[in-house]
Design a protein around this motif. Structure first.
Motif, PDB file in Angstrom:
ATOM      1  N   THR A 132      -3.457 -22.572   3.748  1.00  0.00           N
ATOM      2  CA  THR A 132      -4.731 -22.066   3.221  1.00  0.00           C
ATOM      3  C   THR A 132      -5.255 -20.834   3.956  1.00  0.00           C
ATOM      4  O   THR A 132      -5.820 -19.932   3.329  1.00  0.00           O
ATOM      5  CB  THR A 132      -5.801 -23.177   3.256  1.00  0.00           C
ATOM      6  OG1 THR A 132      -5.849 -23.748   4.566  1.00  0.00           O
ATOM      7  CG2 THR A 132      -5.484 -24.264   2.247  1.00  0.00           C
ATOM      8  N   VAL A 133      -5.078 -20.779   5.262  1.00  0.00           N
ATOM      9  CA  VAL A 133      -5.552 -19.599   5.999  1.00  0.00           C
ATOM     10  C   VAL A 133      -4.769 -18.366   5.559  1.00  0.00           C
ATOM     11  O   VAL A 133      -5.344 -17.297   5.314  1.00  0.00           O
ATOM     12  CB  VAL A 133      -5.425 -19.795   7.526  1.00  0.00           C
ATOM     13  CG1 VAL A 133      -5.743 -18.503   8.266  1.00  0.00           C
ATOM     14  CG2 VAL A 133      -6.354 -20.905   8.001  1.00  0.00           C
ATOM     15  N   ASP A 134      -3.458 -18.493   5.441  1.00  0.00           N
ATOM     16  CA  ASP A 134      -2.625 -17.368   4.997  1.00  0.00           C
ATOM     17  C   ASP A 134      -2.939 -16.982   3.552  1.00  0.00           C
ATOM     18  O   ASP A 134      -2.872 -15.798   3.199  1.00  0.00           O
ATOM     19  CB  ASP A 134      -1.142 -17.718   5.127  1.00  0.00           C
ATOM     20  CG  ASP A 134      -0.692 -17.762   6.570  1.00  0.00           C
ATOM     21  OD1 ASP A 134      -1.000 -16.828   7.320  1.00  0.00           O
ATOM     22  OD2 ASP A 134      -0.033 -18.746   6.964  1.00  0.00           O
ATOM     23  N   ILE A 135      -3.278 -17.967   2.735  1.00  0.00           N
ATOM     24  CA  ILE A 135      -3.678 -17.660   1.353  1.00  0.00           C
ATOM     25  C   ILE A 135      -4.942 -16.815   1.370  1.00  0.00           C
ATOM     26  O   ILE A 135      -5.032 -15.783   0.692  1.00  0.00           O
ATOM     27  CB  ILE A 135      -3.908 -18.956   0.538  1.00  0.00           C
ATOM     28  CG1 ILE A 135      -2.594 -19.702   0.323  1.00  0.00           C
ATOM     29  CG2 ILE A 135      -4.556 -18.630  -0.817  1.00  0.00           C
ATOM     30  CD1 ILE A 135      -2.753 -21.088  -0.290  1.00  0.00           C
ATOM     31  N   ALA A 136      -5.933 -17.239   2.156  1.00  0.00           N
ATOM     32  CA  ALA A 136      -7.193 -16.493   2.254  1.00  0.00           C
ATOM     33  C   ALA A 136      -6.947 -15.080   2.761  1.00  0.00           C
ATOM     34  O   ALA A 136      -7.504 -14.106   2.231  1.00  0.00           O
ATOM     35  CB  ALA A 136      -8.169 -17.231   3.169  1.00  0.00           C
ATOM     36  N   GLN A 137      -6.091 -14.947   3.778  1.00  0.00           N
ATOM     37  CA  GLN A 137      -5.819 -13.628   4.343  1.00  0.00           C
ATOM     38  C   GLN A 137      -5.067 -12.736   3.360  1.00  0.00           C
ATOM     39  O   GLN A 137      -5.307 -11.519   3.301  1.00  0.00           O
ATOM     40  CB  GLN A 137      -5.042 -13.778   5.650  1.00  0.00           C
ATOM     41  CG  GLN A 137      -5.889 -14.396   6.765  1.00  0.00           C
ATOM     42  CD  GLN A 137      -5.097 -14.711   8.017  1.00  0.00           C
ATOM     43  OE1 GLN A 137      -3.862 -14.638   8.022  1.00  0.00           O
ATOM     44  NE2 GLN A 137      -5.786 -15.066   9.080  1.00  0.00           N
ATOM     45  N   SER A 138      -4.187 -13.324   2.582  1.00  0.00           N
ATOM     46  CA  SER A 138      -3.465 -12.554   1.558  1.00  0.00           C
ATOM     47  C   SER A 138      -4.430 -12.053   0.490  1.00  0.00           C
ATOM     48  O   SER A 138      -4.349 -10.899   0.049  1.00  0.00           O
ATOM     49  CB  SER A 138      -2.370 -13.409   0.915  1.00  0.00           C
ATOM     50  OG  SER A 138      -1.465 -13.901   1.870  1.00  0.00           O
ATOM     51  N   LEU A 139      -5.331 -12.925   0.075  1.00  0.00           N
ATOM     52  CA  LEU A 139      -6.338 -12.547  -0.933  1.00  0.00           C
ATOM     53  C   LEU A 139      -7.257 -11.442  -0.408  1.00  0.00           C
ATOM     54  O   LEU A 139      -7.615 -10.511  -1.139  1.00  0.00           O
ATOM     55  CB  LEU A 139      -7.168 -13.773  -1.333  1.00  0.00           C
ATOM     56  CG  LEU A 139      -6.415 -14.845  -2.134  1.00  0.00           C
ATOM     57  CD1 LEU A 139      -7.211 -16.145  -2.176  1.00  0.00           C
ATOM     58  CD2 LEU A 139      -6.131 -14.355  -3.553  1.00  0.00           C
ATOM     59  N   LEU A 140      -7.613 -11.541   0.862  1.00  0.00           N
ATOM     60  CA  LEU A 140      -8.453 -10.498   1.475  1.00  0.00           C
ATOM     61  C   LEU A 140      -7.708  -9.168   1.522  1.00  0.00           C
ATOM     62  O   LEU A 140      -8.291  -8.109   1.255  1.00  0.00           O
ATOM     63  CB  LEU A 140      -8.864 -10.914   2.891  1.00  0.00           C
ATOM     64  CG  LEU A 140      -9.891 -12.041   2.988  1.00  0.00           C
ATOM     65  CD1 LEU A 140     -10.008 -12.524   4.421  1.00  0.00           C
ATOM     66  CD2 LEU A 140     -11.251 -11.587   2.468  1.00  0.00           C
ATOM     67  N   GLY A 141      -6.411  -9.231   1.849  1.00  0.00           N
ATOM     68  CA  GLY A 141      -5.608  -8.010   1.876  1.00  0.00           C
ATOM     69  C   GLY A 141      -5.536  -7.358   0.498  1.00  0.00           C
ATOM     70  O   GLY A 141      -5.640  -6.135   0.361  1.00  0.00           O
ATOM     71  N   LEU A 142      -5.383  -8.178  -0.532  1.00  0.00           N
ATOM     72  CA  LEU A 142      -5.357  -7.659  -1.902  1.00  0.00           C
ATOM     73  C   LEU A 142      -6.716  -7.089  -2.296  1.00  0.00           C
ATOM     74  O   LEU A 142      -6.794  -6.034  -2.935  1.00  0.00           O
ATOM     75  CB  LEU A 142      -4.948  -8.774  -2.864  1.00  0.00           C
ATOM     76  CG  LEU A 142      -3.467  -9.169  -2.802  1.00  0.00           C
ATOM     77  CD1 LEU A 142      -3.228 -10.520  -3.456  1.00  0.00           C
ATOM     78  CD2 LEU A 142      -2.593  -8.092  -3.450  1.00  0.00           C
ATOM     79  N   GLY A 143      -7.780  -7.778  -1.883  1.00  0.00           N
ATOM     80  CA  GLY A 143      -9.124  -7.272  -2.164  1.00  0.00           C
ATOM     81  C   GLY A 143      -9.362  -5.934  -1.504  1.00  0.00           C
ATOM     82  O   GLY A 143      -9.852  -4.982  -2.140  1.00  0.00           O
ATOM     83  N   ASP A 144      -9.005  -5.831  -0.227  1.00  0.00           N
ATOM     84  CA  ASP A 144      -9.201  -4.574   0.507  1.00  0.00           C
ATOM     85  C   ASP A 144      -8.421  -3.430  -0.124  1.00  0.00           C
ATOM     86  O   ASP A 144      -8.933  -2.310  -0.266  1.00  0.00           O
ATOM     87  CB  ASP A 144      -8.750  -4.741   1.967  1.00  0.00           C
ATOM     88  CG  ASP A 144      -9.658  -5.660   2.756  1.00  0.00           C
ATOM     89  OD1 ASP A 144     -10.795  -5.927   2.300  1.00  0.00           O
ATOM     90  OD2 ASP A 144      -9.240  -6.126   3.833  1.00  0.00           O
ATOM     91  N   THR A 145      -7.171  -3.712  -0.503  1.00  0.00           N
ATOM     92  CA  THR A 145      -6.325  -2.657  -1.059  1.00  0.00           C
ATOM     93  C   THR A 145      -6.854  -2.176  -2.400  1.00  0.00           C
ATOM     94  O   THR A 145      -6.931  -0.962  -2.655  1.00  0.00           O
ATOM     95  CB  THR A 145      -4.869  -3.152  -1.211  1.00  0.00           C
ATOM     96  OG1 THR A 145      -4.415  -3.674   0.033  1.00  0.00           O
ATOM     97  CG2 THR A 145      -3.953  -2.014  -1.636  1.00  0.00           C
ATOM     98  N   HIS A 146      -7.249  -3.106  -3.259  1.00  0.00           N
ATOM     99  CA  HIS A 146      -7.779  -2.714  -4.567  1.00  0.00           C
ATOM    100  C   HIS A 146      -9.119  -1.985  -4.428  1.00  0.00           C
ATOM    101  O   HIS A 146      -9.399  -1.050  -5.199  1.00  0.00           O
ATOM    102  CB  HIS A 146      -7.932  -3.935  -5.473  1.00  0.00           C
ATOM    103  CG  HIS A 146      -6.638  -4.389  -6.069  1.00  0.00           C
ATOM    104  ND1 HIS A 146      -5.968  -3.697  -7.052  1.00  0.00           N
ATOM    105  CD2 HIS A 146      -5.866  -5.480  -5.803  1.00  0.00           C
ATOM    106  CE1 HIS A 146      -4.854  -4.326  -7.372  1.00  0.00           C
ATOM    107  NE2 HIS A 146      -4.772  -5.415  -6.625  1.00  0.00           N
TER     108      HIS A 146
END
Length: 286
Positions: A172-186
């Motif tokens: 779950t932590v890695d999922i959250a961090q991946s989603l944050l990375g996608l949010g930041d990039t977009h």
């Protein structure tokens, strides 16, 4: 841990004592009590260095580096500990130690805006982590480097790969961090609507993870920024307020002073031990 520590102490098992002290330090580290964590890690290192347990010593060095890595003024101390752990891990061929050291070194260089070195160490870590649950961590940081370089397509590719693996592992932590990375990039590429969607998903995961204040902070920050870009100012204000309500103790001046003091005391203690041993040898020869 205290009960176990008493048993190891009664047995004179220094490796066990060092292990428990390090574990106790990690409890405080996870509670954001960095000063107490470092105090215990340094005690653990002092004991571990009296043994031949190289894995234990390397692990504690990584833990100490993690505390120092939270503050720019102590980045050099973090690197010192990480490189020491890396040198211990290599002859042992311990991919866990080597991978973590490489990833953490990459993280310091990333924070220092040295993208070339950051990418070098993250890619090394990715190789070391092959087949383990740590792969998403390395992939996400590689994505962050490409995001900084404004190579958004490559960044998204790495974050999506990290998200897919994290979901398969239910990490779950890695999922959250991946989603944050996608949010930041977009958000950086100008797609606030898509970024907002990723940040909302990251918020849901972060709220359901204990001790995920960093992920929650980044989610709130991203939501405030993306809502502002979408001209939804009421929602932007809501998330900005939530962001400022999260207390951040990482840059507390008193804590910084204590961290430096503890490291100094540890060095002095080691020197005194060396002096005591030398004096003892001299007395024996006399």
């Amino acid at each position: 841990y205290e009960m176990a520590l008493a048993i190891f102490d009664s047995l004179g098992d220094k490796s066990g004592i060092a292990n428990i002290l390090s574990n106790e330090g990690t409890v405080y580290y996870n509670q954001a009590d960095d000063a107490k964590a470092l105090e215990l890690y340094l005690k653990a290192l002092n004991v571990a260095e009296q043994t031949t347990d190289s894995v234990r010593i390397a692990t504690i060095l990584l833990n100490i580096g993690a505390v120092y890595s939270k503050k720019p003024p102590t980045y050099n101390k973090a690197l010192d500990n990480y490189f020491k752990a890396l040198q211990i891990g290599k002859p042992l061929d311990d991919m866990g130690i080597i991978g973590t050291a490489n990833a953490n070194i990459g993280e310091i260089y990333f924070f220092r805006d040295d993208d070339e070195l950051a990418l070098k160490y993250f890619k090394e870590a990715l190789k070391n982590y092959t087949g383990t649950e740590n792969v998403p961590y390395a992939l996400n940081y590689i994505g962050k480097v490409y995001e900084k370089r404004k190579d958004y397509a490559t960044a998204i590719k790495f974050h999506l790969q990290a998200l897919s693996i994290a979901k398969s592992l239910e990490a779950t932590v890695d999922i959250a961090q991946s989603l944050l990375g996608l949010g930041d990039t977009h958000l950086k590429k100008g797609d606030a609507l898509k970024a907002n969607s990723y940040y909302k998903d990251a918020e849901v995961y972060a709220l359901n993870i204990s001790n995920a204040n960093d992920e929650l902070k980044f989610a709130y920050s991203g939501l405030a920024l993306s809502f502002a870009d979408l001209s939804q100012y009421q929602n932007a204000f809501k998330y900005q307020s939530l962001l400022t309500s999260i207390k951040d103790s990482l840059y507390n001046i008193d804590t910084d002073k204590k961290l430096n003091g503890l490291q100094f005391n540890f060095v002095i203690q080691k020197k005194q031990t060396e002096l005591d041993l030398l004096t003892k040898d001299l007395v024996v020869r006399d």
